[in-house]
Write a protein that holds these residues in place. Sequence first.
Motif, mmCIF file in Angstrom:
data_model
loop_
_atom_site.group_PDB
_atom_site.id
_atom_site.type_symbol
_atom_site.label_atom_id
_atom_site.label_comp_id
_atom_site.label_asym_id
_atom_site.label_seq_id
_atom_site.Cartn_x
_atom_site.Cartn_y
_atom_site.Cartn_z
ATOM 1 N N GLY A 79 0.772 -1.238 0.000
ATOM 2 C CA GLY A 79 0.000 0.000 0.000
ATOM 3 C C GLY A 79 0.797 1.279 0.000
ATOM 4 O O GLY A 79 0.224 2.361 0.131
ATOM 5 N N ASP A 80 2.120 1.209 -0.177
ATOM 6 C CA ASP A 80 2.947 2.417 -0.198
ATOM 7 C C ASP A 80 3.241 2.775 -1.655
ATOM 8 O O ASP A 80 4.292 2.430 -2.202
ATOM 9 N N ALA A 81 2.287 3.466 -2.283
ATOM 10 C CA ALA A 81 2.407 3.760 -3.714
ATOM 11 C C ALA A 81 3.546 4.717 -4.017
ATOM 12 O O ALA A 81 4.187 4.619 -5.061
ATOM 13 N N THR A 82 3.829 5.643 -3.104
ATOM 14 C CA THR A 82 4.893 6.622 -3.349
ATOM 15 C C THR A 82 6.251 5.941 -3.420
ATOM 16 O O THR A 82 7.017 6.137 -4.373
ATOM 17 N N THR A 83 6.566 5.117 -2.423
ATOM 18 C CA THR A 83 7.832 4.383 -2.420
ATOM 19 C C THR A 83 7.874 3.393 -3.574
ATOM 20 O O THR A 83 8.917 3.224 -4.226
ATOM 21 N N GLY A 84 6.735 2.744 -3.830
ATOM 22 C CA GLY A 84 6.690 1.772 -4.908
ATOM 23 C C GLY A 84 7.017 2.394 -6.255
ATOM 24 O O GLY A 84 7.809 1.838 -7.027
ATOM 25 N N TYR A 85 6.420 3.537 -6.535
ATOM 26 C CA TYR A 85 6.693 4.195 -7.818
ATOM 27 C C TYR A 85 8.152 4.637 -7.909
ATOM 28 O O TYR A 85 8.792 4.457 -8.939
ATOM 29 N N ARG A 86 8.675 5.188 -6.829
ATOM 30 C CA ARG A 86 10.055 5.664 -6.852
ATOM 31 C C ARG A 86 11.029 4.527 -7.177
ATOM 32 O O ARG A 86 11.926 4.672 -8.007
ATOM 33 N N ALA A 100 5.135 -2.278 -15.048
ATOM 34 C CA ALA A 100 4.952 -2.176 -13.591
ATOM 35 C C ALA A 100 5.187 -0.747 -13.117
ATOM 36 O O ALA A 100 4.465 -0.241 -12.240
ATOM 37 N N ALA A 101 6.179 -0.080 -13.698
ATOM 38 C CA ALA A 101 6.455 1.309 -13.312
ATOM 39 C C ALA A 101 5.305 2.227 -13.717
ATOM 40 O O ALA A 101 4.943 3.153 -12.972
ATOM 41 N N ARG A 102 4.707 1.972 -14.881
ATOM 42 C CA ARG A 102 3.565 2.792 -15.307
ATOM 43 C C ARG A 102 2.367 2.584 -14.381
ATOM 44 O O ARG A 102 1.670 3.546 -14.040
ATOM 45 N N GLU A 103 2.144 1.337 -13.977
ATOM 46 C CA GLU A 103 1.042 1.077 -13.043
ATOM 47 C C GLU A 103 1.303 1.736 -11.690
ATOM 48 O O GLU A 103 0.376 2.229 -11.037
ATOM 49 N N ALA A 104 2.566 1.738 -11.278
ATOM 50 C CA ALA A 104 2.908 2.396 -10.008
ATOM 51 C C ALA A 104 2.713 3.902 -10.119
ATOM 52 O O ALA A 104 2.249 4.553 -9.174
ATOM 53 N N ARG A 105 3.040 4.463 -11.287
ATOM 54 C CA ARG A 105 2.818 5.895 -11.491
ATOM 55 C C ARG A 105 1.324 6.214 -11.432
ATOM 56 O O ARG A 105 0.906 7.230 -10.862
ATOM 57 N N LEU A 106 0.528 5.328 -12.029
ATOM 58 C CA LEU A 106 -0.921 5.487 -11.981
ATOM 59 C C LEU A 106 -1.417 5.476 -10.531
ATOM 60 O O LEU A 106 -2.177 6.361 -10.112
ATOM 61 N N ALA A 107 -0.970 4.492 -9.754
ATOM 62 C CA ALA A 107 -1.416 4.369 -8.362
ATOM 63 C C ALA A 107 -0.972 5.557 -7.521
ATOM 64 O O ALA A 107 -1.624 5.905 -6.530
ATOM 65 N N ASN A 108 0.134 6.190 -7.923
ATOM 66 C CA ASN A 108 0.695 7.298 -7.149
ATOM 67 C C ASN A 108 0.128 8.655 -7.574
ATOM 68 O O ASN A 108 0.432 9.678 -6.964
ATOM 69 N N HIS A 109 -0.702 8.678 -8.612
ATOM 70 C CA HIS A 109 -1.250 9.947 -9.118
ATOM 71 C C HIS A 109 -2.246 10.527 -8.111
ATOM 72 O O HIS A 109 -2.997 9.786 -7.459
#
Length: 289
Positions: free
Chosen positions: A189-196, A214-223
């Motif tokens: 559940g840590d989208a910020t760290t995950g995207y980074r 995976a990075a694009r999905e993480a960017r989506l979750a972090n938007h």
Amino acid sequence: MSEPTEARLQMAGHWLQIGHPERALDELQGLWGDAALDYRAYLFRGAALHSLDRNSEAIDVLRDGLSQHGPFLPLLQVLAAALRAEGRLPEAEAALLQGLSLDPNDPDLLLGYAMVCLSAGQAEKASALVERAASQAPESPQISAARAQVAFALGKDRDMHRHSQKALSHDPDDPGARALHGTSAMLTGDATTGYRSLASAAAANPGDADLGAAAREARLANHPLMRPLRPFQRFNPLVIWIAAVAVIYGLRLAGLRPLAAVAAIAWFGFCIYSWVAPPLLRRWLNRNW
């Protein structure tokens, strides 16, 4: 062996170690005669080709090396990795078992065998092999990464996150460790760290389509537009649905029908948002990736 030839072999090993397999191949191109048959030439060439995803070529080179030098453990290890990347799991297992018959406690071979078991869906067997390798090399940075992959296969997200953090502490710039860390952060559940972490790993491996996705999905979750949907990332959506329905009906049973109606409308709007926002935002982000 002449000094220039030895220098070429050492430089090839150096380029491999720092993540430049194409330059390692350039160095090896200059070898001829007996130098080209040196076990290190086969090993470095095979490892470089494997790093460049030219696995069928790597397999041919490594098998040539084994025919020249016999069952040399590093050659068997890299051969197994190339075979696994090609999906040839029985052959990869055979190569690793051949090596383990010579040294049953070699941690690199044990970890390689664990990865083959993971690819075959045998997570429990993989876990036992990783722990056996850990008993031989407890300080190896590869142990933490392997434990994280096993935890992922077993659905143990928090264990994966803990092991991936340890793997990252060994080498903060390692793309593989960053990919594991980013994946585990997203799962917990840590989208910020995950995207980074995933964005860093994808930037270091631009040819890896899966990592890029995976990075694009993480960017989506972090938007910012996805922040209202964070509960769905942290908890099972079914649990959230049940809780929402329970709240609405609880308000009705308590005689608070107007408040229950407001809650129902808000919940319906939230559901519509959860269905519409992600695909539209994903399309926009993919266009601008």
